[in-house]
Design a protein around this motif. Structure first.
Motif, mmCIF file in Angstrom:
data_model
loop_
_atom_site.group_PDB
_atom_site.id
_atom_site.type_symbol
_atom_site.label_atom_id
_atom_site.label_comp_id
_atom_site.label_asym_id
_atom_site.label_seq_id
_atom_site.Cartn_x
_atom_site.Cartn_y
_atom_site.Cartn_z
ATOM 1 N N MET A 1 0.837 -1.191 0.000
ATOM 2 C CA MET A 1 0.000 0.000 0.000
ATOM 3 C C MET A 1 0.879 1.251 0.000
ATOM 4 S SD MET A 1 -3.457 -0.063 0.870
ATOM 5 C CE MET A 1 -4.597 -1.364 0.722
ATOM 6 N N GLY A 2 0.388 2.276 -0.674
ATOM 7 C CA GLY A 2 1.118 3.535 -0.769
ATOM 8 C C GLY A 2 0.841 4.438 0.422
ATOM 9 N N LEU A 3 1.419 5.618 0.366
ATOM 10 C CA LEU A 3 1.266 6.591 1.439
ATOM 11 C C LEU A 3 0.015 7.452 1.295
ATOM 12 C CD1 LEU A 3 4.941 7.854 1.687
ATOM 13 C CD2 LEU A 3 3.748 6.360 3.298
ATOM 14 N N LEU A 4 -0.610 7.440 0.143
ATOM 15 C CA LEU A 4 -1.755 8.310 -0.111
ATOM 16 C C LEU A 4 -3.011 7.479 -0.385
ATOM 17 C CD1 LEU A 4 0.033 10.914 -2.400
ATOM 18 C CD2 LEU A 4 -0.474 11.125 0.029
ATOM 19 N N ASN A 5 -3.436 6.732 0.628
ATOM 20 C CA ASN A 5 -4.561 5.819 0.468
ATOM 21 C C ASN A 5 -5.901 6.391 0.906
ATOM 22 O OD1 ASN A 5 -2.902 3.771 -0.540
ATOM 23 N ND2 ASN A 5 -2.328 3.183 1.534
ATOM 24 N N THR A 6 -5.876 7.419 1.731
ATOM 25 C CA THR A 6 -7.125 7.965 2.257
ATOM 26 C C THR A 6 -7.213 9.457 1.948
ATOM 27 O OG1 THR A 6 -6.217 8.618 4.406
ATOM 28 C CG2 THR A 6 -7.000 6.323 4.193
ATOM 29 N N ALA A 7 -8.401 9.992 2.096
ATOM 30 C CA ALA A 7 -8.589 11.432 1.905
ATOM 31 C C ALA A 7 -7.740 12.213 2.902
ATOM 32 C CB ALA A 7 -10.062 11.792 2.059
ATOM 33 N N ARG A 8 -7.635 11.683 4.117
ATOM 34 C CA ARG A 8 -6.818 12.344 5.144
ATOM 35 C C ARG A 8 -5.347 12.384 4.726
ATOM 36 N NH1 ARG A 8 -8.801 13.903 9.789
ATOM 37 N NH2 ARG A 8 -7.433 14.249 11.550
ATOM 38 N N ASP A 9 -4.853 11.288 4.144
ATOM 39 C CA ASP A 9 -3.472 11.248 3.651
ATOM 40 C C ASP A 9 -3.259 12.320 2.580
ATOM 41 O OD1 ASP A 9 -3.017 8.995 5.256
ATOM 42 O OD2 ASP A 9 -3.294 7.586 3.580
ATOM 43 N N ILE A 10 -4.232 12.450 1.693
ATOM 44 C CA ILE A 10 -4.127 13.442 0.622
ATOM 45 C C ILE A 10 -4.157 14.855 1.211
ATOM 46 C CG2 ILE A 10 -5.269 14.384 -1.427
ATOM 47 C CD1 ILE A 10 -6.218 11.439 -1.947
ATOM 48 N N PHE A 11 -5.001 15.071 2.210
ATOM 49 C CA PHE A 11 -5.057 16.365 2.894
ATOM 50 C C PHE A 11 -3.696 16.689 3.504
ATOM 51 C CE2 PHE A 11 -6.025 18.654 6.946
ATOM 52 C CZ PHE A 11 -6.355 19.873 6.386
ATOM 53 N N PHE A 12 -3.094 15.740 4.191
ATOM 54 C CA PHE A 12 -1.778 15.957 4.797
ATOM 55 C C PHE A 12 -0.739 16.262 3.727
ATOM 56 C CE2 PHE A 12 -2.944 12.960 8.546
ATOM 57 C CZ PHE A 12 -3.783 13.927 9.065
ATOM 58 N N TYR A 13 -0.817 15.540 2.632
ATOM 59 C CA TYR A 13 0.115 15.757 1.525
ATOM 60 C C TYR A 13 -0.051 17.176 0.971
ATOM 61 C CZ TYR A 13 2.491 15.144 -2.933
ATOM 62 O OH TYR A 13 3.329 15.278 -4.006
ATOM 63 N N GLN A 14 -1.294 17.606 0.787
ATOM 64 C CA GLN A 14 -1.549 18.943 0.260
ATOM 65 C C GLN A 14 -1.092 20.028 1.235
ATOM 66 O OE1 GLN A 14 -1.707 18.501 -2.970
ATOM 67 N NE2 GLN A 14 -3.366 19.960 -3.152
ATOM 68 N N TYR A 117 -5.610 26.726 -1.681
ATOM 69 C CA TYR A 117 -6.243 27.070 -0.398
ATOM 70 C C TYR A 117 -7.737 26.767 -0.408
ATOM 71 C CZ TYR A 117 -2.195 29.128 1.846
ATOM 72 O OH TYR A 117 -0.977 29.302 2.436
ATOM 73 N N GLN A 118 -8.382 26.978 -1.533
ATOM 74 C CA GLN A 118 -9.813 26.671 -1.603
ATOM 75 C C GLN A 118 -10.050 25.184 -1.348
ATOM 76 O OE1 GLN A 118 -12.538 28.949 -1.981
ATOM 77 N NE2 GLN A 118 -13.372 27.097 -1.070
ATOM 78 N N GLY A 119 -9.229 24.336 -1.947
ATOM 79 C CA GLY A 119 -9.340 22.896 -1.699
ATOM 80 C C GLY A 119 -9.077 22.548 -0.245
ATOM 81 N N LEU A 120 -8.025 23.137 0.331
ATOM 82 C CA LEU A 120 -7.718 22.874 1.752
ATOM 83 C C LEU A 120 -8.844 23.366 2.650
ATOM 84 C CD1 LEU A 120 -3.921 23.792 1.797
ATOM 85 C CD2 LEU A 120 -4.914 21.505 2.070
ATOM 86 N N LEU A 121 -9.400 24.510 2.323
ATOM 87 C CA LEU A 121 -10.501 25.058 3.112
ATOM 88 C C LEU A 121 -11.705 24.124 3.082
ATOM 89 C CD1 LEU A 121 -11.480 27.478 4.781
ATOM 90 C CD2 LEU A 121 -12.245 28.510 2.637
ATOM 91 N N ASP A 122 -12.025 23.624 1.910
ATOM 92 C CA ASP A 122 -13.135 22.672 1.803
ATOM 93 C C ASP A 122 -12.882 21.451 2.678
ATOM 94 O OD1 ASP A 122 -14.296 24.393 -0.026
ATOM 95 O OD2 ASP A 122 -13.719 23.201 -1.780
ATOM 96 N N TRP A 123 -11.668 20.936 2.633
ATOM 97 C CA TRP A 123 -11.346 19.744 3.418
ATOM 98 C C TRP A 123 -11.380 20.025 4.917
ATOM 99 C CZ3 TRP A 123 -6.684 17.886 0.015
ATOM 100 C CH2 TRP A 123 -7.194 17.344 -1.171
ATOM 101 N N THR A 124 -10.930 21.223 5.338
ATOM 102 C CA THR A 124 -10.979 21.523 6.774
ATOM 103 C C THR A 124 -12.414 21.595 7.267
ATOM 104 O OG1 THR A 124 -10.868 23.937 6.445
ATOM 105 C CG2 THR A 124 -8.763 22.759 6.785
ATOM 106 N N GLU A 125 -13.328 22.040 6.416
ATOM 107 C CA GLU A 125 -14.748 22.045 6.786
ATOM 108 C C GLU A 125 -15.258 20.620 6.956
ATOM 109 O OE1 GLU A 125 -17.257 24.299 4.169
ATOM 110 O OE2 GLU A 125 -16.018 26.092 4.378
ATOM 111 N N ILE A 126 -14.902 19.766 6.029
ATOM 112 C CA ILE A 126 -15.380 18.377 6.059
ATOM 113 C C ILE A 126 -14.885 17.650 7.302
ATOM 114 C CG2 ILE A 126 -15.179 16.126 4.907
ATOM 115 C CD1 ILE A 126 -15.159 17.761 2.234
ATOM 116 N N ILE A 127 -13.612 17.842 7.650
ATOM 117 C CA ILE A 127 -13.067 17.112 8.802
ATOM 118 C C ILE A 127 -13.284 17.855 10.117
ATOM 119 C CG2 ILE A 127 -11.362 15.878 7.419
ATOM 120 C CD1 ILE A 127 -9.201 17.717 8.576
ATOM 121 N N GLY A 128 -13.826 19.088 10.050
ATOM 122 C CA GLY A 128 -14.133 19.832 11.268
ATOM 123 C C GLY A 128 -12.906 20.331 12.010
ATOM 124 N N GLU A 129 -11.845 20.626 11.298
ATOM 125 C CA GLU A 129 -10.606 21.096 11.921
ATOM 126 C C GLU A 129 -10.609 22.619 11.962
ATOM 127 O OE1 GLU A 129 -7.676 22.281 13.546
ATOM 128 O OE2 GLU A 129 -8.061 20.134 13.839
#
Length: 171
Positions: A1-14, A117-129
């Motif tokens: 398995m790779g390092l970018l398997n979940t949405a959270r992994d992709i968020f961290f990568y971004q 930043y728009q993508g990161l902002l969307d993801w922070t809303e989804i994960i509630g961070e």
């Protein structure tokens, strides 16, 4: 398995990618400011370089809140923008042309950052961070404001160059 398997992994990568882009972007904007003779344009570029440096603190706070160490990588996109500008410098443009090229390069970077930043902002809303959400909101707003100011300067420079330079088209 790779390092970018979940949405959270992709968020961290971004997040790591944006950290590296802000670092490279700050250098790009400072380099642009140093090449521009027009004091107003140079100052605006320096302000944006400082904003990129400020955004690095937000990235660090977000990473600390999430208790992660991002995957570190070079920002190939921003480094490509810098290489392109260095190519323009080698062509020895007039000071007016240099200012216009610098504004165009800065806008390229800011629009890239706005999209990221728009993508990161969307993801922070989804994960509630909340910490990351505040940082992404502030950074997005700062980039949008900077892009608006630089776009206005770019329009003014373009208008002046197109209407006063030899060979300019008449309307």
């Amino acid at each position: 398995m790779g390092l970018l398997n979940t949405a959270r992994d992709i968020f961290f990568y971004q997040l790591g990618a944006m950290r590296d882009a802000e670092h490279s972007g700050g250098l790009l904007l400072a380099t642009l400011a140093d090449r521009v003779a027009d004091p107003r344009t140079a100052e605006l570029l320096r302000e944006q370089a400082q904003e990129s440096n400020n955004a690095l603190g937000g990235v660090a706070a977000c990473l600390e809140e999430l208790q992660i160490a991002p995957i570190s990588r070079r920002s190939e996109i921003v480094e490509g923008m810098l290489r392109e500008f260095e190519h323009i410098v080698a062509l020895k443009p007039t000071p007016e042309s240099m200012a216009l090229f610098a504004v165009a390069a800065a806008l390229q970077y800011l629009y890239f950052a706005i999209g990221t930043y728009q993508g990161l902002l969307d993801w922070t809303e989804i994960i509630g961070e909340k910490t990351c959400h505040r940082w992404a909101t502030a950074s997005l707003s700062a980039k949008q404001g900077g892009a608006e100011r630089l776009a206005q300067v770019g329009r003014e420079l373009s208008h002046t160059m197109f209407t006063t330079s030899p060979g300019a088209r008449s309307s």
